[in-house]
Design a protein around this motif. Structure first.
Motif, PDB file in Angstrom:
ATOM      1  N   GLY A   1     -22.042 -21.174   6.625  1.00 53.80           N
ATOM      2  CA  GLY A   1     -22.045 -20.835   8.042  1.00 53.80           C
ATOM      3  C   GLY A   1     -21.918 -21.989   9.011  1.00 53.80           C
TER       4      GLY A   1
ATOM      5  N   HIS B   1     -26.954 -19.249   3.893  1.00 52.59           N
ATOM      6  CA  HIS B   1     -26.109 -19.194   5.087  1.00 52.59           C
ATOM      7  C   HIS B   1     -27.012 -19.303   6.312  1.00 52.59           C
ATOM      8  N   LYS B   2     -26.534 -19.934   7.366  1.00 46.67           N
ATOM      9  CA  LYS B   2     -27.382 -20.185   8.539  1.00 46.67           C
ATOM     10  C   LYS B   2     -27.856 -18.907   9.226  1.00 46.67           C
ATOM     11  N   GLU B   3     -27.157 -17.786   9.006  1.00 49.38           N
ATOM     12  CA  GLU B   3     -27.545 -16.538   9.659  1.00 49.38           C
ATOM     13  C   GLU B   3     -28.284 -15.589   8.714  1.00 49.38           C
ATOM     14  N   LYS B   4     -28.652 -16.063   7.520  1.00 52.14           N
ATOM     15  CA  LYS B   4     -29.326 -15.212   6.546  1.00 52.14           C
ATOM     16  C   LYS B   4     -30.681 -15.794   6.161  1.00 52.14           C
ATOM     17  N   GLU B   5     -31.574 -14.939   5.722  1.00 49.77           N
ATOM     18  CA  GLU B   5     -32.906 -15.356   5.306  1.00 49.77           C
ATOM     19  C   GLU B   5     -32.962 -15.663   3.813  1.00 49.77           C
TER      20      GLU B   5
END
Length: 232
Positions: free
Chosen positions: A59, A109-113
Motif C-alpha cells: 500500500g 498492507h497500510k489499510e489492513k489490520e
C-alpha cells in the motif's frame, strides 16, 4: 544528399533501437507484474527502489517509502515480533555476498489490520569502492494466499528457525564450533579437554561463552539449537 549506404545504416540503427525499446518494455512489464515483492535496499537508507507488486501488496508508493526512511517504513509494515529480521539481514549482508534464504516474517498492507506471511530471499547488489556491500536485492513472496494447510506454514516456519540458528552458529569461532560439535555428541568437558589438549577450565569458559552467544540457558536447549542448524 545522403548516400544509400548511410540510409541503410540509419535504418539498421533505428531497428536496433526499436528492438531494444521492446526488450526494455518487456522486462519492465515482467518485473512489475511478477507475483513477488522485488526491491533494492540500501544498508543505510532503506528501500530505494521497488516494483509495482510491492507497492500494491503493502500500500505504499516508492515515493512514500523513500520519504519515510527505512526504519519508519519497516515499523509500519512488519509485525512487531518480526522487526529483528530486517536488522539481522542488514547486519548479515554487510559481510556476506551470496544469494540465500532470507527468512519468514509477517507484514501488512497500510489499510489492513491483519498480517500476511512472507518468505524472502536476498543477494548483495552493489558495493562501495572498498568492497563493502552498499545495497541488497530482495525478493519477498506473500505465502498467505498460497498456504493450503497448516503443515505448509509450519514447514516454512521451521525452515526459518533453522536459518536463524545457522546464522547464530556462524557467529561462533572455529574453536567454539569444534567444542559445540562435541557437546552435541554428549561429550563431557573433561573428555573434550583431553581430545583438544585444553584445560577443563578453558573448555567450560568456551561453553559459557557459546551459551551466552546463542542465548540458551541449558545444555539441552543448546544441543537442540545446534542440531536444528545442522550441527552435531
Amino acid at each position: 544528399m545522403i548516400k544509400e549506404s548511410s540510409l541503410e545504416k540509419m535504418k539498421a540503427l533505428e531497428q536496433k533501437v526499436r528492438e531494444l525499446e521492446e526488450k526494455v518494455a518487456f522486462l519492465e512489464r515482467v518485473i512489475h507484474e511478477v507475483p513477488a515483492n522485488i526491491y533494492i535496499s540500501d544498508l543505510q537508507e532503506g528501500v530505494v527502489w521497488c516494483n509495482k507488486t510491492n507497492e500494491e501488496t503493502l500500500g505504499y508508493t516508492l515515493e512514500e517509502i523513500k520519504s519515510m526512511g527505512g526504519l519508519e517504513y519497516m515499523q509500519r509494515i512488519v509485525h512487531p515480533e518480526d522487526l529483528n529480521i530486517p536488522g539481522d539481514s542488514i547486519a548479515h549482508y554487510q559481510e556476506f555476498t551470496g544469494a540465500e534464504f532470507g527468512g519468514v516474517f509477517r507484514a501488512r498492507h497500510k489499510e489492513k489490520e491483519e498480517y500476511n506471511w512472507f518468505i524472502g530471499w536476498a543477494k548483495a547488489f552493489s558495493h562501495e569502492q572498498d568492497g563493502q556491500i552498499s545495497e541488497i536485492l530482495c525478493v519477498d513472496v506473500d505465502m498467505s494466499p498460497r498456504m493450503n494447510t497448516d503443515t505448509q506454514l509450519i514447514a516454512a516456519l521451521q525452515e526459518n528457525l533453522k536459518h536463524k540458528n545457522e546464522l547464530l552458529i556462524k557467529s561462533l569461532s572455529k574453536r567454539e564450533i569444534e567444542i559445540l560439535s562435541l557437546v552435541c555428541k554428549g561429550r563431557s568437558s573433561r573428555s573434550i579437554a583431553d581430545q583438544l589438549f585444553l584445560s577443563v577450565h578453558t573448555v567450560n569458559t568456551h561453553r559459557r561463552n557459546i551459551q551466552a552467544r546463542l542465548g540458551t540457558s541449558n545444555v539441552a536447549d543448546l544441543v537442540v539449537l545446534a542440531k536444528e542448524a545442522g550441527l552435531g
